[in-house]
Design a protein around this motif. Structure first.
Motif, PDB file in Angstrom:
ATOM      1  N   THR A  44       1.056  -1.192  -0.157  1.00  0.00           N
ATOM      2  CA  THR A  44       0.007  -0.302  -0.333  1.00  0.00           C
ATOM      3  C   THR A  44       0.854   1.135   0.251  1.00  0.00           C
ATOM      4  O   THR A  44       0.478   2.173  -0.715  1.00  0.00           O
ATOM      5  N   PHE A  45       1.820   0.757   0.953  1.00  0.00           N
ATOM      6  CA  PHE A  45       2.479   2.668   0.557  1.00  0.00           C
ATOM      7  C   PHE A  45       3.130   2.810  -0.787  1.00  0.00           C
ATOM      8  O   PHE A  45       3.293   4.306  -0.709  1.00  0.00           O
ATOM      9  N   LEU A  59       1.231   4.792  -2.747  1.00  0.00           N
ATOM     10  CA  LEU A  59      -0.108   5.916  -2.369  1.00  0.00           C
ATOM     11  C   LEU A  59       1.228   6.761  -2.428  1.00  0.00           C
ATOM     12  O   LEU A  59       0.496   7.930  -2.671  1.00  0.00           O
ATOM     13  N   PHE A  60       2.800   6.563  -2.010  1.00  0.00           N
ATOM     14  CA  PHE A  60       3.006   7.318  -2.255  1.00  0.00           C
ATOM     15  C   PHE A  60       3.348   7.590  -3.523  1.00  0.00           C
ATOM     16  O   PHE A  60       3.922   9.034  -4.128  1.00  0.00           O
ATOM     17  N   ILE A 101       1.146  10.236  -4.471  1.00  0.00           N
ATOM     18  CA  ILE A 101       0.789  11.661  -3.765  1.00  0.00           C
ATOM     19  C   ILE A 101       1.517  12.680  -4.446  1.00  0.00           C
ATOM     20  O   ILE A 101       1.340  13.607  -5.099  1.00  0.00           O
ATOM     21  N   VAL A 117       5.623  14.418   1.239  1.00  0.00           N
ATOM     22  CA  VAL A 117       5.205  12.975   0.632  1.00  0.00           C
ATOM     23  C   VAL A 117       5.092  12.291   1.779  1.00  0.00           C
ATOM     24  O   VAL A 117       4.046  11.374   1.815  1.00  0.00           O
ATOM     25  N   LEU A 118       6.983  11.971   2.547  1.00  0.00           N
ATOM     26  CA  LEU A 118       5.895  10.959   3.337  1.00  0.00           C
ATOM     27  C   LEU A 118       6.024  11.213   4.490  1.00  0.00           C
ATOM     28  O   LEU A 118       5.382   9.419   4.606  1.00  0.00           O
ATOM     29  N   THR A 143       2.189   9.901   3.304  1.00  0.00           N
ATOM     30  CA  THR A 143       1.946   8.721   2.439  1.00  0.00           C
ATOM     31  C   THR A 143       2.075   7.688   3.633  1.00  0.00           C
ATOM     32  O   THR A 143       1.130   6.510   4.392  1.00  0.00           O
ATOM     33  N   THR A 157      -1.549   5.158   5.214  1.00  0.00           N
ATOM     34  CA  THR A 157      -0.827   3.637   5.155  1.00  0.00           C
ATOM     35  C   THR A 157      -1.161   2.992   5.578  1.00  0.00           C
ATOM     36  O   THR A 157      -1.761   1.666   5.830  1.00  0.00           O
ATOM     37  N   CYS A 170       8.341  10.821  11.143  1.00  0.00           N
ATOM     38  CA  CYS A 170       7.628   9.948  10.289  1.00  0.00           C
ATOM     39  C   CYS A 170       7.431   8.781  11.338  1.00  0.00           C
ATOM     40  O   CYS A 170       6.609   7.582  10.890  1.00  0.00           O
TER      41      CYS A 170
END
Length: 481
Positions: A15-16, A19-20, A23, A64-65, A68, A72, A379
């Motif tokens: 999923t990560f 999605l990354f 985005i 973004v990171l 995401t 996720t 993060c």
């Protein structure tokens, strides 16, 4: 690695990465839209556009990171709870902490990698991105002449109010500043009512025909006497022809690196060095200002060893120094005092403006230094916000988890923006500007993890609802009786 850990990590990564990419693609389109004026009409090669997008991509990672990771985490753990996979884990004696352990270790590596990325890749790409933008502006300026702003066209700066005609060759309200080779500054100004741009736009030579204007040039004289006699030259013309050679501007090196001192172009060591340099400059400016003001006021010549208690106080001032001077001397004294006061005020205003600029730059450098550390920690903390929240709402997929995740991240992001704006102007310390949003999500991550591990919701509504319900039950029960 056990089968369960491998399954959770694989589900997260599946999923990560999509999605990354999604985005990143959305924010990259936004970047293109922001800089479309610098790309359009320049006749750029495809390789130059690819370089532009490549250098613009790393600067989006700090946004973004974390987004995401949050989305996720909410989606994956919400999907586990919705499909009763957590219930199966708990029946086998596996708690939520145990299920999160593998991803928590993975997030530690991601946070450390984010710090290294922001310390190495982002400054290098930002340096290349800024320099590429500067070089694109210089490429074929004859093709783009933007109205109502100065355009760098060869050895002149030209501003036009309007372009019209079939090929936009006619100009109205033309103002030209000619660059001087021997001295820096704006010493020649040409202003015309209208003009015409002749020649092919692809040619290295552009001819400007100006009509009904004035030509002003400041004369550079060596002796003061000649400078007083002929300080400038001014003439009126009905037609003036100006040829501009653009051959040197067409040979723009897109890989040249002229700008390398921006706060977002430096790594940790370079930022610390630049912060020390700026701090020293600010302290030296303050010390120089204090010394200059004391010298002008005569404070340095006063006897500083006199005790206040030893000075005899008098009720009335019986000595007036100014009465011992005649009228001319009095005027000179007053003029000298007024001149000293004006000089001090001007010095204070100038130094205040310079210090405000340097302190604003110093705040930006300090925030850029803290941002590199805050990215990795944010993060990790956003994972501990998203994973328990997904387990609590027990909903996976692209519906409710996306909405909740985006709302949380926008709140986190806007708090950071407001804090940085305040820190840039000196309202709050730069440390608070960079870490405020991280400080806020830290207790939130602890609270959500605690509630999720106890199988509780975000908040217990029965604590508020049950007393009200009991009150109405007793009330209506008595009425029936």
């Amino acid at each position: 690695m056990k089968i369960l850990d491998r399954y959770i990590l694989t589900s997260f990564l599946k999923t990560f990465f999509p999605l990354f990419i999604i985005i990143m693609f959305i924010l990259l389109l936004q970047t293109i839209w922001l800089f479309i004026s610098e790309l359009a009409g320049k006749d750029l090669d495809f390789s130059v556009i690819v370089k532009f997008l490549t250098f613009a991509t790393p600067r989006l990672i700090p946004m973004v990171l974390p987004l995401t990771i949050l989305l996720t985490s909410v989606m994956i753990f919400g999907n586990f709870a919705e499909n009763y996979e957590f219930a199966a884990m708990k029946s086998s004696g596996i708690s939520l902490q145990r299920a999160m352990r593998t991803l928590a270790v993975f997030m530690l590596f991601v946070g450390f990698g984010a710090f290294l990325f922001s310390n190495t890749v982002i400054p290098s790409s930002e340096k290349r991105f800024i320099n590429l933008r500067k070089n694109i502006v210089k490429l074929k300026p004859a093709m783009v002449l933007t109205p109502n702003q100065f355009n760098d066209l060869g050895d002149i700066n030209i501003k036009v109010a309007e372009k019209f005609g079939d090929n936009d060759e006619f100009l109205r309200d033309v103002i030209i500043h000619k660059k001087s080779v021997n001295r820096q500054g704006n010493f020649t100004v040409i202003k015309a009512v209208d003009g015409e741009l002749r020649g092919s736009t692809d040619s290295d030579l552009v001819t400007l025909v100006l009509n009904d204007g004035n030509y002003y040039e400041e004369i550079q004289q060596r002796s003061p006497q000649k400078r007083k006699k002929l300080p400038f030259a001014k003439t009126h013309f009905e037609k003036y022809i100006l040829n501009v050679d653009l051959s040197s501007l067409d040979n723009v090196d897109m890989d040249s690196q002229q700008y390398s001192k921006g706060y977002n172009m430096l790594n940790v060591n370079e930022l610390k060095s630049e912060i020390d340099t700026l701090s020293m400059q600010v302290n030296n400016d303050v010390a120089s200002l204090s010394s200059d003001v004391n010298r002008r006021a005569g404070f340095d010549g006063l006897n500083k060893n006199v005790k206040i208690d030893s000075v005899r106080t008098v009720e009335n001032d019986t000595l007036s120094i100014i009465d011992y001077f005649d009228t001319n001397k009095k005027m000179q004294v007053y003029q000298m005092a007024s001149s000293n006061v004006d000089g001090v005020i001007r010095r204070l205003n100038t130094t205040q403006k310079n210090l405000a600029i340097k302190r604003r730059a110093l705040n930006k450098y300090e925030m850029s230094l803290h941002d590199k550390y805050a990215l990795g920690i944010s993060c990790v903390l956003l994972f501990f916000v998203g994973a328990p929240l997904g387990a609590i709402i027990r909903k996976g997929g692209l519906g409710l988890p996306i909405v909740i995740g985006v709302v949380l991240f926008l709140t986190y992001h806007f708090i950071g923006i407001f804090a940085k704006n305040g820190a840039e102007e000196g309202g709050v310390p730069p440390l608070v500007g960079s870490w405020l949003s991280t400080f806020i999500i830290f207790p939130l991550s602890i609270f959500l993890t605690y509630r999720a591990t106890r199988d509780r919701g975000v908040f217990n509504a029965d604590v508020f609802v049950q007393p009200i319900r009991n009150f109405f039950i007793k009330r209506f029960g008595k009425s029936k009786k």
